[in-house]
Design a protein around this motif. Structure first.
Motif, PDB file in Angstrom:
ATOM      1  N   SER A 216       0.420  -0.621  -0.349  1.00 50.86           N
ATOM      2  CA  SER A 216       0.193  -0.133   0.481  1.00 50.86           C
ATOM      3  C   SER A 216       0.911   1.032  -0.303  1.00 50.86           C
ATOM      4  O   SER A 216       0.984   2.946  -0.738  1.00 50.86           O
ATOM      5  N   GLU A 217       1.932   1.377   1.189  1.00 48.84           N
ATOM      6  CA  GLU A 217       2.571   2.681   0.752  1.00 48.84           C
ATOM      7  C   GLU A 217       3.542   2.538  -0.686  1.00 48.84           C
ATOM      8  O   GLU A 217       3.987   3.633  -0.627  1.00 48.84           O
ATOM      9  N   ARG A 218       4.407   1.342  -1.280  1.00 47.69           N
ATOM     10  CA  ARG A 218       5.290   1.192  -1.914  1.00 47.69           C
ATOM     11  C   ARG A 218       4.775   2.201  -3.176  1.00 47.69           C
ATOM     12  O   ARG A 218       5.187   2.054  -3.884  1.00 47.69           O
ATOM     13  N   PHE A 219       2.979   1.187  -3.266  1.00 47.10           N
ATOM     14  CA  PHE A 219       2.936   1.939  -4.576  1.00 47.10           C
ATOM     15  C   PHE A 219       1.692   2.564  -4.873  1.00 47.10           C
ATOM     16  O   PHE A 219       0.745   2.824  -5.323  1.00 47.10           O
ATOM     17  N   SER A 220       1.418   3.363  -3.427  1.00 50.50           N
ATOM     18  CA  SER A 220       0.333   4.636  -2.893  1.00 50.50           C
ATOM     19  C   SER A 220       0.257   5.855  -4.252  1.00 50.50           C
ATOM     20  O   SER A 220      -0.544   6.724  -4.371  1.00 50.50           O
ATOM     21  N   HIS A 221       1.724   5.756  -4.774  1.00 49.19           N
ATOM     22  CA  HIS A 221       1.840   6.783  -5.343  1.00 49.19           C
ATOM     23  C   HIS A 221       1.732   6.951  -7.379  1.00 49.19           C
ATOM     24  O   HIS A 221       1.410   7.375  -7.964  1.00 49.19           O
ATOM     25  N   LEU A 222       0.881   5.172  -7.512  1.00 46.73           N
ATOM     26  CA  LEU A 222       1.384   4.720  -8.637  1.00 46.73           C
ATOM     27  C   LEU A 222      -0.576   5.036  -9.359  1.00 46.73           C
ATOM     28  O   LEU A 222      -0.644   6.110 -10.323  1.00 46.73           O
ATOM     29  N   GLY A 223      -1.569   5.724  -8.778  1.00 53.68           N
ATOM     30  CA  GLY A 223      -2.359   5.998  -8.891  1.00 53.68           C
ATOM     31  C   GLY A 223      -2.641   8.008  -8.692  1.00 53.68           C
ATOM     32  O   GLY A 223      -3.775   8.472  -9.690  1.00 53.68           O
TER      33      GLY A 223
END
Length: 369
Positions: A216-223
């Motif tokens: 959740s933290e690692r990929f949170s900026h992808l959206g």
């Protein structure tokens, strides 16, 4: 290209001027072999010493392409050809040619990049991903067995293309690819599978499979929205992740199918992008194929006595039933011919048949086609 020799009794090196230039050393100086060997990249240095020892012991020849770092820090590639001079049954001299092949290697690297990488995003393409994950034939791309497989999709790519145009869609894909690379933090193999679909393999030797920080933290900026020509374009991202307790190549299809299912579940979820669903693969289980029985087959007959085929194996089987060649199947499935042969081999093993005809006949009898 230049000539060289090494007196094995004294380890004294003799070089022609071209070899001095190749290694970035003054032509008028005495060459210390230890200094020269230290210029070789570690894997090349070990291989050089192994080949050298074998050639001296067996009085034979060897050839090697090695990467060196010159004293000024410039990397070069050198092709070495060596033979042995023998006296009284003993090797007394190694001699041969050294050729600077840096330009040749750079050209090959450019060609390989065009072949294996997506021209829009610069990420590995689908065939490269197939070779690394399914075939495990490009070991250099992923040193350790993967600890997790993550599949990503830009779910609203078609809407972006329709509303803002294909240039905006391409800009969003490029931005998303860059975000994936930053999320991988150098310890991942990342590929664009086609359209708005991407994959990431995380190395099982490092922080994975626990993914610290969590997904959740690692990929949170992808959206996050993408700013393009003054317009903030929203991204709808779905992510399916499978953590692997252990990885066996023959289970790659099942792992991929599990990750794809997780991504589809994530896509249907409500909430802020990115939407993430994760699962754990314990190994030893295949994802079953839910094929409907063929016309006239008894209820429940589909797959009776049949081991489950993965989705990609089923796709290959359907192409086989249509009489397509290996090259045609490879083109249709966007994989290499080598991967297709692996699919066919596994189909034969699971269905306990030896030929295409037998495989297709058994598939029809069991309602798989």
């Amino acid at each position: 290209m230049g000539a060289w020799s090494c007196d094995l009794r004294t380890e004294r090196l003799s070089w022609t001027p071209a070899v001095f230039d190749m290694f970035g050393l003054p032509r008028d100086r005495t060459v210390d072999r230890r200094e020269v060997v230290a210029m070789y990249a570690e894997p090349c240095r070990r291989l050089l010493e192994q080949l050298r020892v074998a050639a001296i012991a067996n009085r034979t020849t060897f050839a090697l392409e090695a990467r060196i770092i010159r004293p000024d820090g410039t990397p070069r590639w050198v092709r070495i050809k060596a033979g042995t001079k023998v006296e009284n049954g003993r090797a007394v001299t190694l001699y041969g040619l050294k050729q600077d092949i840096t330009a040749e290697r750079q050209q090959w690297a450019r060609l390989r990049h065009l072949t294996d990488y997506d021209p829009l995003t610069g990420l590995a393409d689908r065939m490269h991903f197939q070779a690394v994950f399914f075939d495990r034939s490009v070991a250099s791309d992923l040193c350790a067995p993967p600890g997790a497989l993550a599949l990503f999709a830009v779910d609203n790519l078609a809407e972006i293309n329709r509303r803002w145009g294909y240039a905006a869609g391409d800009a969003c894909l490029i931005a998303f690819a860059r975000r994936l690379l930053s999320a991988g933090d150098g310890g991942a193999f990342t590929a664009r599978l086609g359209g708005g679909e991407f994959a990431m393999l995380l190395d099982g030797a490092g922080k994975t499979p626990h993914l610290e920080p969590g997904p959740s933290e690692r990929f949170s900026h992808l959206g996050d929205p993408v700013l393009w020509n003054g317009v903030s374009i929203p991204l709808g991202i779905s992510i399916g992740i499978v953590f692997m307790r252990r990885f066996h190549g023959h289970e790659a299809e099942a792992i991929y199918a599990r990750a794809d299912l997780a991504r589809q579940v994530a896509r249907r979820q409500a909430g802020r992008s990115p939407r993430i669903v994760s699962a754990t693969f314990e190994g030893g289980k295949q994802v079953a194929v839910g094929s409907a029985p063929s016309a006239g087959a008894p209820a429940g007959a589909a797959g009776v006595g049949m081991p489950s085929l993965s989705p990609r194996e089923m796709e290959a089987l359907r192409h086989i039933s249509r009489g397509r060649t290996i090259d045609e199947i490879a083109h249709e499935m966007a994989v290499s011919p080598h991967t297709v042969r692996n699919f066919i081999r596994r189909i034969y093993q699971k269905m306990e048949v030896d030929t295409r005809v037998e495989a297709v006949q058994r598939a029809y009898r069991n309602g798989l086609l």
